[in-house]
Design an enzyme around this catalytic site. Structure first.
Site, PDB file in Angstrom:
ATOM      1  N   ARG A 157       0.796  -1.223   0.063  1.00  0.00           N
ATOM      2  CA  ARG A 157       0.193  -0.067  -0.128  1.00  0.00           C
ATOM      3  C   ARG A 157       0.693   1.274   0.156  1.00  0.00           C
ATOM      4  O   ARG A 157       0.397   2.210  -0.607  1.00  0.00           O
ATOM      5  CB  ARG A 157      -0.870  -0.007   1.314  1.00  0.00           C
ATOM      6  CG  ARG A 157      -2.296   0.877   1.275  1.00  0.00           C
ATOM      7  CD  ARG A 157      -3.089   0.745   2.404  1.00  0.00           C
ATOM      8  NE  ARG A 157      -3.592  -0.464   2.635  1.00  0.00           N
ATOM      9  CZ  ARG A 157      -4.561  -1.091   1.861  1.00  0.00           C
ATOM     10  NH1 ARG A 157      -5.081  -0.341   1.088  1.00  0.00           N
ATOM     11  NH2 ARG A 157      -5.110  -2.298   2.220  1.00  0.00           N
ATOM     12  N   HIS A 162     -19.281  10.558   1.235  1.00  0.00           N
ATOM     13  CA  HIS A 162     -19.583   9.266   1.859  1.00  0.00           C
ATOM     14  C   HIS A 162     -21.198   9.357   1.551  1.00  0.00           C
ATOM     15  O   HIS A 162     -21.937  10.271   2.171  1.00  0.00           O
ATOM     16  CB  HIS A 162     -19.170   9.047   3.214  1.00  0.00           C
ATOM     17  CG  HIS A 162     -19.542   7.673   3.849  1.00  0.00           C
ATOM     18  ND1 HIS A 162     -19.156   6.416   3.424  1.00  0.00           N
ATOM     19  CD2 HIS A 162     -20.657   7.507   4.223  1.00  0.00           C
ATOM     20  CE1 HIS A 162     -19.696   5.573   3.748  1.00  0.00           C
ATOM     21  NE2 HIS A 162     -20.549   6.137   4.416  1.00  0.00           N
ATOM     22  N   ARG A 220     -10.058   2.236  -2.200  1.00  0.00           N
ATOM     23  CA  ARG A 220      -8.878   1.595  -1.709  1.00  0.00           C
ATOM     24  C   ARG A 220      -8.654   2.262  -0.317  1.00  0.00           C
ATOM     25  O   ARG A 220      -8.965   3.498  -0.441  1.00  0.00           O
ATOM     26  CB  ARG A 220      -7.420   1.903  -2.601  1.00  0.00           C
ATOM     27  CG  ARG A 220      -7.665   1.157  -3.776  1.00  0.00           C
ATOM     28  CD  ARG A 220      -7.525  -0.309  -3.671  1.00  0.00           C
ATOM     29  NE  ARG A 220      -6.511  -0.923  -3.324  1.00  0.00           N
ATOM     30  CZ  ARG A 220      -6.253  -2.220  -3.183  1.00  0.00           C
ATOM     31  NH1 ARG A 220      -7.288  -3.013  -3.183  1.00  0.00           N
ATOM     32  NH2 ARG A 220      -5.072  -2.630  -2.350  1.00  0.00           N
ATOM     33  N   ILE A 221      -8.494   1.560   0.532  1.00  0.00           N
ATOM     34  CA  ILE A 221      -8.030   2.222   1.861  1.00  0.00           C
ATOM     35  C   ILE A 221      -6.733   2.705   1.841  1.00  0.00           C
ATOM     36  O   ILE A 221      -5.608   2.205   0.844  1.00  0.00           O
ATOM     37  CB  ILE A 221      -7.784   1.024   3.003  1.00  0.00           C
ATOM     38  CG1 ILE A 221      -9.090   0.560   2.994  1.00  0.00           C
ATOM     39  CG2 ILE A 221      -7.422   1.533   4.225  1.00  0.00           C
ATOM     40  CD1 ILE A 221      -9.697  -0.076   4.541  1.00  0.00           C
ATOM     41  N   LEU A 222      -6.525   4.130   2.189  1.00  0.00           N
ATOM     42  CA  LEU A 222      -5.244   4.807   2.044  1.00  0.00           C
ATOM     43  C   LEU A 222      -4.426   4.534   3.416  1.00  0.00           C
ATOM     44  O   LEU A 222      -4.894   4.705   4.247  1.00  0.00           O
ATOM     45  CB  LEU A 222      -5.531   6.370   1.702  1.00  0.00           C
ATOM     46  CG  LEU A 222      -6.459   6.733   0.489  1.00  0.00           C
ATOM     47  CD1 LEU A 222      -7.009   8.054   0.551  1.00  0.00           C
ATOM     48  CD2 LEU A 222      -5.387   6.477  -0.582  1.00  0.00           C
TER      49      LEU A 222
HETATM   50  C1  GRF Z   1     -20.684   7.759  -4.202  1.00  0.00           C
HETATM   51  O1  GRF Z   1     -21.881   7.047  -3.736  1.00  0.00           O
HETATM   52  C2  GRF Z   1     -19.829   7.956  -3.309  1.00  0.00           C
HETATM   53  O2  GRF Z   1     -20.522   8.465  -2.157  1.00  0.00           O
HETATM   54  C3  GRF Z   1     -19.179   6.856  -2.727  1.00  0.00           C
HETATM   55  O3  GRF Z   1     -19.048   6.075  -4.112  1.00  0.00           O
HETATM   56  C4  GRF Z   1     -20.086   6.561  -5.106  1.00  0.00           C
HETATM   57  C5  GRF Z   1     -19.302   6.904  -6.136  1.00  0.00           C
HETATM   58  O4  GRF Z   1     -19.934   7.329  -7.153  1.00  0.00           O
HETATM   59  N1  GRF Z   1     -18.214   7.224  -2.214  1.00  0.00           N
HETATM   60  P1  GRF Z   1     -19.503   7.814  -8.580  1.00  0.00           P
HETATM   61  O5  GRF Z   1     -18.310   6.823  -8.968  1.00  0.00           O
HETATM   62  O6  GRF Z   1     -18.994   9.195  -8.092  1.00  0.00           O
HETATM   63  O7  GRF Z   1     -20.511   7.716  -9.572  1.00  0.00           O
END
Ligand code: GRF
Length: 198
Positions: free
Chosen positions: A58, A102, A84-86
């Site tokens: 990573r 999120h 990916r987890i950073l």
């Molecule tokens: C979104 O729902 C975002 O909140 C989450 O992953 C999804 C990504 O969608 N982290 P997109 O690739 O931007 O269409």
């Protein structure tokens, strides 16, 4: 403010940032055939595929991303569906310059499979959150949130779609506020124009 966007897939949030006129200097995908790469190319934005499978660990993967971001001159990094987890080192390097969106009202419903868990919990509202990234997943100073109702007959797809509309509104708004220098962090809480962001 020169911005880099990290994606792994569809890229609809990337598209919203492009549409809002954010100064995106680089889009990085860890997935070679991510649909978002085509969106960036269509908009004339530089792209890089940095495939985590090409790296031993990573840390070296993250270092390659940092180098690409710095070479592009970006000062802000937006995660937009980056799966990916950073590493802690990456997060520390980009402290208060690395944000994520999120699809829940954080701190509720961190992690994956959010919408089904919201429905199973019979929550009557959900939403989305833009926040600075901290080593603990889906935590960090909250910059902006939007709320949507959860309907009685919602399935995960219907709820996700309702939230996505709001994501596309608040992510560009939050990035613009940062670019305008109106967002600060004090005691690990985000402030907008000096007042608590949420
Ligand atoms: C979104 O729902 C975002 O909140 C989450 O992953 C999804 C990504 O969608 N982290 P997109 O690739 O931007 O269409």
């Amino acid at each position: 403010m020169k911005t880099a966007v990290l994606i792994s897939g569809r890229g609809s949030n990337l598209q919203a940032l492009i549409g809002a006129g954010i100064d995106i200097v680089l889009v990085i995908s860890n997935v070679p055939d991510a649909r978002g790469l085509g969106r960036a190319k269509k908009a004339g934005i530089a792209t890089a595929v940095i495939d985590h499978k090409d790296f031993d660990d990573r840390e070296t993967f993250d270092q390659a991303m940092t180098k690409a971001i710095e070479d592009a001159g970006a000062e802000l990094v937006c995660l937009a569906g980056f799966m990916r987890i950073l590493s802690d080192d990456f997060i520390k390097h980009w402290w208060d310059r690395l944000i994520n969106i999120h699809p829940s009202l954080l701190p509720d419903f961190k992690g994956l499979d959010v919408h089904q868990r919201v429905i199973d919990a019979r929550a009557n509202q959900s939403g989305c959150t833009v926040h600075f990234v901290r080593p603990e997943m889906d935590s960090g100073p909250i910059i902006m949130q939007a709320t949507v109702p959860v309907m009685a007959n919602d399935d995960a797809g219907a709820l996700a779609a309702r939230i996505l509309v709001q994501e596309h509104i608040i992510y560009p708004k939050a990035v613009k506020l940062i670019a305008e220098g109106r967002v600060s962090v004090e005691d690990d809480k985000a402030l907008i124009d000096g007042s608590p962001a949420v």
